[in-house]
Motif scaffolding. Structure first.
Motif, short mmCIF file in Angstrom:
data_model
loop_
_atom_site.label_atom_id
_atom_site.label_comp_id
_atom_site.label_asym_id
_atom_site.label_seq_id
_atom_site.Cartn_x
_atom_site.Cartn_y
_atom_site.Cartn_z
N LEU A 78 0.82 -1.22 0.00
CA LEU A 78 0.00 0.00 0.00
C LEU A 78 0.85 1.26 0.00
N SER A 79 2.02 1.21 0.62
CA SER A 79 2.88 2.40 0.61
C SER A 79 3.39 2.69 -0.81
N ARG A 80 3.60 1.64 -1.60
CA ARG A 80 4.04 1.82 -2.99
C ARG A 80 2.88 2.08 -3.94
N HIS A 81 1.69 1.60 -3.53
CA HIS A 81 0.52 1.69 -4.42
C HIS A 81 -0.70 2.13 -3.61
N PRO A 82 -0.77 3.37 -3.17
CA PRO A 82 -1.91 3.83 -2.37
C PRO A 82 -3.25 3.67 -3.10
N ASP A 83 -3.21 3.65 -4.43
CA ASP A 83 -4.43 3.47 -5.21
C ASP A 83 -5.04 2.08 -5.03
N ALA A 84 -4.31 1.14 -4.42
CA ALA A 84 -4.81 -0.22 -4.20
C ALA A 84 -5.69 -0.33 -2.96
N ALA A 85 -5.82 0.73 -2.20
CA ALA A 85 -6.62 0.69 -0.96
C ALA A 85 -8.06 0.25 -1.24
N GLY A 86 -8.66 0.74 -2.29
CA GLY A 86 -10.03 0.35 -2.63
C GLY A 86 -10.13 -1.12 -2.97
N ASP A 87 -9.16 -1.63 -3.71
CA ASP A 87 -9.15 -3.06 -4.06
C ASP A 87 -9.00 -3.92 -2.81
N LEU A 88 -8.13 -3.51 -1.89
CA LEU A 88 -7.94 -4.28 -0.67
C LEU A 88 -9.20 -4.23 0.20
N SER A 89 -9.82 -3.07 0.29
CA SER A 89 -11.06 -2.95 1.07
C SER A 89 -12.15 -3.87 0.51
N ALA A 90 -12.27 -3.92 -0.82
CA ALA A 90 -13.26 -4.79 -1.46
C ALA A 90 -12.93 -6.26 -1.20
N LEU A 91 -11.64 -6.61 -1.27
CA LEU A 91 -11.21 -7.98 -1.00
C LEU A 91 -11.57 -8.38 0.43
N ILE A 92 -11.36 -7.48 1.38
CA ILE A 92 -11.67 -7.75 2.78
C ILE A 92 -13.17 -8.02 2.94
N ALA A 93 -14.00 -7.14 2.40
CA ALA A 93 -15.45 -7.29 2.54
C ALA A 93 -15.94 -8.59 1.91
#
Length: 173
Positions: free
Chosen positions: A83-98
């Motif tokens: 996430l530090s290298r790719h802050p734009d991935a936060a949405g993808d990770l949030s969706a994966l978690i849900a």
């Protein structure tokens, strides 16, 4: 203070590790690999290998809780770095978690940790529901307070703690 990316990384790590050795594993593993592949093609095979090996560890042990607790900070750090290298991935990770939390079997849903963090100057408090507190970041050494800073209001520096820990005037203990 734990920032938003760190909290998201730990939530992701908790979810990924909880999914290991469950019916939700294949879709979770594939989603993590896709997330890495879309941003770090060189890392994709390494991450896929790590996921496979860590799932194997959880499947092969009698004490899955212990193995999951060991793997949690590993994946927390992996996802935090990502996430530090790719802050734009936060949405993808949030969706994966849900998505993954909805797919987890009931026992692993209870294992997923709810992290609670509160902070104030020179202090941070951590709490958890259904799990252990794991703190993996160190942001610097706390400064040592002088005796004048630690003396309760109205007491002088000349007062000291007695043998039982009670504060008594110096010389009367």
């Amino acid at each position: 203070m734990v920032d938003e990316a760190t909290a998201l990384a730990m939530a992701g790590a908790t979810t990924v590790v909880a999914a290991m050795a469950t019916t939700a594993w294949d879709s979770t593993r594939d989603a993590v690999v896709r997330m890495f592949r879309s941003r770090e093609t060189a890392e994709q095979h390494t991450v896929q290998g790590q996921l496979t090996a860590h799932d194997h560890l959880v499947r092969q042990t009698e004490d899955t809780e212990q193995v999951r607790q060991i793997l949690l900070p590993v994946w927390g750090q992996q996802l935090e770095t990502f996430l530090s290298r790719h802050p734009d991935a936060a949405g993808d990770l949030s969706a994966l978690i849900a998505r993954t939390r909805n797919e987890l079997p009931r026992a692993e849903q209870a294992w997923v940790v709810q992290n609670i963090t509160a902070s104030a100057p020179r202090s941070t408090a951590f709490g958890t529901i259904h799990g252990n507190v794991i703190q993996h970041n160190h942001y610097g050494s706390p400064t040592e307070a002088t005796s004048a800073e630690t003396a309760p209001e109205g007491e002088s520096e000349d007062e000291a703690e007695g043998d039982d820990g009670a504060r008594t005037p110096e010389g009367s203990a």
